[in-house]
Scaffold this motif. Structure first.
Motif, PDB file in Angstrom:
ATOM      1  N   ARG A   1       0.818  -1.208   0.000  1.00  0.00           N
ATOM      2  CA  ARG A   1       0.000   0.000   0.000  1.00  0.00           C
ATOM      3  C   ARG A   1       0.850   1.256   0.000  1.00  0.00           C
ATOM      4  O   ARG A   1       0.541   2.232  -0.700  1.00  0.00           O
TER       5      ARG A   1
ATOM      6  N   GLU B   1      -8.188   6.179   1.821  1.00  0.00           N
ATOM      7  CA  GLU B   1      -6.737   6.005   1.720  1.00  0.00           C
ATOM      8  C   GLU B   1      -6.027   6.667   2.894  1.00  0.00           C
ATOM      9  O   GLU B   1      -5.009   6.158   3.386  1.00  0.00           O
TER      10      GLU B   1
ATOM     11  N   THR C   1      -6.269   4.299   5.669  1.00  0.00           N
ATOM     12  CA  THR C   1      -5.324   3.197   5.490  1.00  0.00           C
ATOM     13  C   THR C   1      -3.928   3.609   5.923  1.00  0.00           C
ATOM     14  O   THR C   1      -3.225   2.854   6.620  1.00  0.00           O
TER      15      THR C   1
END
Length: 734
Positions: free
Chosen positions: A304, A350, A353
């Motif tokens: 990621r 995001e 995350t």
């Protein structure tokens, strides 16, 4: 008028000053000593009028006080109450319905003694009494302070304590192992594991090495004095003790034993008695699962983050028209953080995350350590320059204000002299000398303090209520002769803690009822029950409540030892720590509470509500409060709701669809008794109602972990189980 505390100081301080003066006059000899500093001798067992009440000498000492104050002992408790006391007192979980039924058929003294031996041999005994010891040494799986680094091998000390109690290891050896296990070659690696006691100090992150060193020395001296000797030795660090005959010089004489000590991590192979040796295949599977878990998490994090960095690189605008196709400019951590959280390149999901990855890989307060399964342990060794390590009396405890140097020595009031210990030719650790003195039968404090602790954990209150303070500022006692008799018997038994249990739980005073026909009258004479004429109620500790919830629902996992499991905690609580972890699988989370991750910067709300001991301070006596959060913890928590569901499923299997049998089985499992006629009628009426469950919406949040055999959320039997688990009878011991 001055407050009580100030009045106490003005009354006691002159006496202490006089006692301290005695220590410093007439050469090196103490002129007089009062209990508990006096030589330990077994007192004569007193004669009593009601001799038929006396089961063993403990009762004679108690009854003598009762008769002197014209009181009468309470009648014996019911067989059910006595068996429950044994189970909760010795192994920390309730008896199974079948165990209780068997005992009620034959509640004779012989059958009672058989139950005692059965429970003393149960592995749960070491877990129950090991938990008491861990309270004293302020056990935790992290270092504390602002950084609160994990101590991934501390579980081996926890398991060592459990093992020591289960093996009935002599208490004098238990002391030697924890203070100087490295100096006793005959104790082997097991003794070295005991040195985890000296590794429990709290890291408060001071600025200089000298301050951090002072934190360690202050901690081990204070805890050694309170845990083993029942004295607030730490109060003499800055000045002579204001209440007890402990001059500041004595404090630093004790510190000098620890001055050369260095704490460290060492490789110590697992023994056959530890979790890896008990079930090697399962250990390997758990170890691999943990490595896979961390590896998969790291792989996901790297993927990621690389996606985020690539998006940032593509979004850059070149400031030159030159050909820069071969130039790769890296993305720094600060640029990555700023861009992800503040630019329009990344959306809310995001950003969440990235925040999660940051929490998972944080440097501080992060228990996700890769080394939990490594054969290492926390040990202590002595500096090779130990003979050149000097200890000084410090003015006000300030390491920068040194006075004259001091040599190692014992407490003057306990030995009767102020001689230094002779270190000439000493080839081993100084700590060995201290351990030998503390563990000696000649020490007037050690045995007295330990037998009083055992009494406290059985009765909810010690004969000296302040179990780590036998000094003038403590509670004192009206049962000093009973303590001395128990202490001498303790030593004569070979320092056997299990022998002390046998004595205490077979006494008539232990088996008294909570109900006394003349209670109101006697409470005017002895409102605090100092003379033990009746049994006082005891609220179960936080860990026992949690373990009992799992036990009665049939879910308790009795696996012993190994690294801690990660409990399920609301993310909002983890954020406040701040820390992060993923909960262990349900089977692991159903282990006994003592195997739960114990992180100093985060206390599990359920346990905190029921006054769990703080891992930052030695806790000899837990508070017992009645506060609103306890209601929320038992009635609204996801954990208890899941246990209610599991209990209802178990009852359905055992009792079928017969409501009468269901109610009877619910009472048998939660209270180890049958319901009364009135209780049965009310419960049947409750089960017969057709309206929706009182817990429908809350239980729905926990449905993800329900098995197909669990009841639906609108099940009335689940509600009934929840009500029973919330009753006083479930959390208080009769």
């Amino acid at each position: 008028m001055p407050s009580f505390s100030r009045l106490s100081f003005f009354l006691i301080a002159p006496l202490v000053a006089s006692a301290t003066a005695d220590l410093r006059t007439g050469g090196n000899t103490v002129q007089a000593r009062d209990w508990p500093w006096t030589e330990l001798r077994s007192p004569e067992v007193p004669g009593v009028e009601q001799s038929e009440w006396v089961s063993n000498p403990i009762d004679a000492f108690v009854l003598a006080q009762i008769e002197t104050h014209e009181l009468e002992p309470a009648p014996p408790a019911s067989p059910r109450a006595r068996l429950r006391r044994l189970y909760f007192g010795l192994i920390g979980v309730p008896p199974r319905p079948e165990d209780l039924r068997a005992f009620l058929k034959d509640p004779s003294p012989a059958a009672y003694r058989q139950q005692i031996e059965k429970l003393l041999d149960d592995p749960g005994y070491g877990e129950r009494w090991g938990r008491h010891w861990l309270d004293l040494v302020r056990y935790a799986d992290s270092a504390g302070g602002g950084t609160d680094f994990p101590r991934p091998h501390m579980w081996r000390y926890r398991d060592y304590v459990v093992r020591a109690f289960n093996q009935d290891r002599p208490y004098d050896r238990f002391i030697r192992e924890q203070l100087a296990g490295d100096a006793f070659s005959g104790y082997g690696n097991e003794g070295r594991l005991g040195l985890g006691f000296l590794h429990q100090w709290v890291n408060v992150s001071k600025d200089t090495p000298q301050e951090r060193r002072r934190d360690f020395l202050n901690d081990v001296v204070g805890v050694t004095g309170s845990v083993f000797l029942g004295m607030t030795v730490e109060c003499a660090r800055c000045h002579d003790h204001k209440f007890d005959p402990i001059p500041a010089l004595d404090y630093y004489r004790i510190e000098a034993f620890f001055a050369p000590s260095q704490v460290s991590t060492a490789a110590i192979p697992f023994s056959e008695y530890e979790a890896p040796g008990l079930d090697p295949e399962r250990w390997k599977a758990k170890e691999q699962a943990w490595k896979d878990r961390l590896g998969e998490r790291k792989k996901w994090q790297d993927a990621r983050l690389e996606e985020f960095k690539e998006r940032i690189r593509k979004g850059r605008v070149l400031a030159s028209s030159a050909d820069l196709k071969d130039l790769v400019v890296g993305v720094s951590k600060s640029e990555l953080k700023t861009t992800v959280l503040e630019s329009d390149l990344f959306g809310p999901e995001e950003q969440k995350t990235y925040e999660l990855i940051s929490r998972q890989s944080a440097r501080f307060v992060n228990p996700n350590h890769p080394d939990y399964f490594e054969p290492k342990a926390y040990t202590v060794s002595d500096s090779p320059l130990s003979h050149f390590v000097a200890t000084h009396v410090l003015t006000g405890g300030d390491f920068q204000l040194r006075e004259a140097p001091v040599e190692p020595g014992f407490l003057t009031a306990a030995t009767g002299n102020s001689d230094d210990v002779d270190l000439t030719g000493l080839g081993r650790s100084r700590r060995k000398l201290l351990a030998e003195w503390i563990a000696s039968p000649e020490n007037p404090l050690t045995a007295r303090v330990m037998v009083n602790r055992l009494w406290h954990y059985h009765f909810g209150k010690g004969l000296v209520a302040t179990t780590s303070d036998f000094g003038n500022n403590g509670s004192g006692t009206v049962q000093s002769e009973l303590i001395d008799w128990l202490a001498t018997r303790f030593i004569e038994s070979g320092w056997s803690i299990k022998d002390m249990h046998r004595l205490i739980v077979t006494s008539s005073v232990y088996q008294q009822s909570m109900k006394h026909p003349r209670a109101e009258e006697f409470e005017t004479v002895d409102p605090q029950n100092r003379y033990l004429w009746v049994r006082s109620p005891v609220r179960l500790e936080a860990e026992v409540i949690r373990d009992s919830l799992l036990a009665v629902s049939g879910e308790l996992n009795r696996d012993i030892g190994g690294p801690p499991f990660f409990p399920e905690v609301d993310d909002a609580v983890l954020r406040r720590a701040p820390t992060w972890w993923a909960p262990s699988p349900p089977e692991e989370r159903h282990r006994r509470t003592m195997y739960m991750l114990n992180y100093r910067s985060l206390e599990l709300p359920f346990l905190k509500a029921f006054d769990r001991a703080s891992p930052n301070l030695s806790c000899p006596v837990r508070e017992t409060t009645s506060v609103t959060p306890q209601v929320f913890a038992l009635f609204n928590s996801k954990f208890v709701l899941q246990r209610s569901q599991a209990l209802a499923s178990l009852i359905r299997i055992e009792a079928g669809d017969d409501p009468d049998r269901q109610v009877e089985q619910a009472f048998q499992r939660t209270f180890q008794r049958l319901p009364s006629g009135r209780e049965l009628k009310r419960c049947l009426s409750f089960l017969d109602r057709s309206q929706d469950s009182i817990r429908t919406r809350i239980l729905a949040s926990a449905s993800a972990e329900r098995s197909p055999t669990e009841p639906s959320n609108d099940d009335r039997l689940t509600d009934l189980c929840l009500v029973l688990l919330n009753s006083n009878e479930f959390v208080f011991l009769e």
